[in-house]
Design a protein around this motif. Structure first.
Motif, mmCIF file in Angstrom:
data_model
loop_
_atom_site.group_PDB
_atom_site.id
_atom_site.type_symbol
_atom_site.label_atom_id
_atom_site.label_comp_id
_atom_site.label_asym_id
_atom_site.label_seq_id
_atom_site.Cartn_x
_atom_site.Cartn_y
_atom_site.Cartn_z
ATOM 1 N N GLY A 10 14.692 -11.000 2.527
ATOM 2 C CA GLY A 10 14.567 -12.197 2.497
ATOM 3 C C GLY A 10 15.407 -12.920 1.347
ATOM 4 O O GLY A 10 16.558 -12.395 0.831
ATOM 5 N N GLU A 11 14.832 -14.097 0.777
ATOM 6 C CA GLU A 11 15.303 -14.468 -0.356
ATOM 7 C C GLU A 11 15.276 -14.079 -1.646
ATOM 8 O O GLU A 11 16.385 -13.337 -2.446
ATOM 9 N N THR A 12 14.084 -13.228 -2.102
ATOM 10 C CA THR A 12 13.956 -12.475 -3.227
ATOM 11 C C THR A 12 13.277 -11.054 -2.772
ATOM 12 O O THR A 12 13.160 -10.310 -3.863
ATOM 13 N N LEU A 13 12.645 -11.305 -1.756
ATOM 14 C CA LEU A 13 11.760 -10.100 -1.457
ATOM 15 C C LEU A 13 12.570 -9.074 -0.060
ATOM 16 O O LEU A 13 13.120 -9.911 0.552
ATOM 17 N N ALA A 14 12.189 -8.047 0.060
ATOM 18 C CA ALA A 14 12.635 -7.161 1.387
ATOM 19 C C ALA A 14 11.323 -6.445 1.721
ATOM 20 O O ALA A 14 10.566 -6.050 1.019
ATOM 21 N N LEU A 15 11.440 -6.068 2.966
ATOM 22 C CA LEU A 15 10.465 -5.136 3.630
ATOM 23 C C LEU A 15 11.253 -3.986 3.574
ATOM 24 O O LEU A 15 12.436 -3.831 4.114
ATOM 25 N N ALA A 16 10.467 -2.894 3.421
ATOM 26 C CA ALA A 16 11.054 -1.478 3.251
ATOM 27 C C ALA A 16 10.161 -0.540 3.815
ATOM 28 O O ALA A 16 9.080 -0.972 4.249
ATOM 29 N N MET A 17 10.619 0.510 4.357
ATOM 30 C CA MET A 17 9.602 1.739 4.853
ATOM 31 C C MET A 17 8.696 2.378 3.775
ATOM 32 O O MET A 17 9.238 2.341 2.512
ATOM 33 N N PRO A 18 7.547 2.401 4.036
ATOM 34 C CA PRO A 18 6.697 2.897 2.822
ATOM 35 C C PRO A 18 7.191 4.420 2.419
ATOM 36 O O PRO A 18 7.881 5.135 3.395
ATOM 37 N N ARG A 19 6.740 4.570 1.309
ATOM 38 C CA ARG A 19 7.234 5.951 0.874
ATOM 39 C C ARG A 19 6.235 6.871 0.181
ATOM 40 O O ARG A 19 5.217 6.301 -0.189
ATOM 41 N N ALA A 20 6.328 8.148 0.761
ATOM 42 C CA ALA A 20 5.077 9.110 0.613
ATOM 43 C C ALA A 20 5.078 9.297 -0.990
ATOM 44 O O ALA A 20 3.927 9.336 -1.445
ATOM 45 N N ASP A 21 6.059 9.254 -1.654
ATOM 46 C CA ASP A 21 6.010 9.119 -2.979
ATOM 47 C C ASP A 21 5.516 8.110 -3.915
ATOM 48 O O ASP A 21 4.922 8.291 -5.131
ATOM 49 N N MET A 22 5.230 7.039 -3.070
ATOM 50 C CA MET A 22 4.732 5.812 -3.722
ATOM 51 C C MET A 22 3.056 5.705 -3.444
ATOM 52 O O MET A 22 2.382 4.747 -3.906
ATOM 53 N N LEU A 23 2.534 6.645 -2.651
ATOM 54 C CA LEU A 23 1.349 6.597 -2.160
ATOM 55 C C LEU A 23 0.347 6.524 -3.370
ATOM 56 O O LEU A 23 -0.579 5.845 -3.402
ATOM 57 N N PRO A 24 0.508 7.263 -4.619
ATOM 58 C CA PRO A 24 -0.487 7.115 -5.707
ATOM 59 C C PRO A 24 -0.480 5.631 -6.301
ATOM 60 O O PRO A 24 -1.665 5.144 -6.545
#
Length: 188
Positions: A10-24
């Motif tokens: 988008g303008e300032t943000l994006a949609l990305a795939m969720p990441r397993a290492d981000m789960l915590p």
């Protein structure tokens, strides 16, 4: 932390795939007291429950998750989820923002990007959500993204220990405010 896999910008943000290492980190956001208040939950969720849920959700085509990241530095700022009813081609929308990222205008753009995906790539007929009536900031962000009031469930939620109404909001493709990031990326 791995690099985000950007799906739609988008303008300032994006949609990305969720990441397993981000789960915590996702788990911390979901268990922040302000998040629990906004969802109308009463309790934090144990790590083991969240980790097991992530494993079940990864292969579930009816539970589409997006990590929301800032385009300028790739920092994750939240998650959006579409709980899809494949029979009628609708979905319930859910969002959680990182506590440090609230109040920065991310909610409207994250919601708008998710609706753009829902209508222009997933070909959903409608997306709906429930929001607690005292959550004025959430309601405003949802309206900016194209959601409209569709009804209320009286005294079905809790806010600061008191029963409150849950507002039902929905959006259909005709409500989606232009321009579309999908159309800008792939052409009309």
């Amino acid at each position: 932390m791995s690099e985000p896999h950007i799906l739609l910008s988008g303008e300032t943000l994006a949609l990305a795939m969720p990441r397993a290492d981000m789960l915590p980190e996702y788990h911390k956001w979901e268990n922040d007291p302000a998040t629990i208040l906004g969802y109308g939950n009463q309790w934090a969720q144990a790590w083991e429950v969240r980790a097991a849920g992530y494993e079940r959700q990864r292969g579930n085509d009816r539970f589409q998750q997006f990590e929301v990241v800032r385009l300028d530095d790739g920092t994750p700022v939240g998650m959006t989820i579409l709980e899809v009813n494949t029979y009628v081609r609708t979905a319930e929308f859910v969002m959680v923002l990182a506590p440090a990222e609230r109040g920065k205008g991310h909610a409207a753009e994250a919601t708008r990007l998710t609706l753009d995906w829902a209508f222009h790539l997933a070909h959903l007929r409608a997306v709906w959500l429930k929001v607690l009536e005292p959550n004025k900031a959430g309601i405003s962000a949802y309206e900016k993204a194209g959601f409209r009031s569709a009804g209320r469930l009286r005294r079905s939620g809790f806010w600061l220990g008191k029963p409150v109404d849950e507002l039902i909001m929905d959006a259909v493709p005709e409500d989606f405010p232009e321009p579309s990031a999908v159309a800008a990326t792939f052409g009309d």
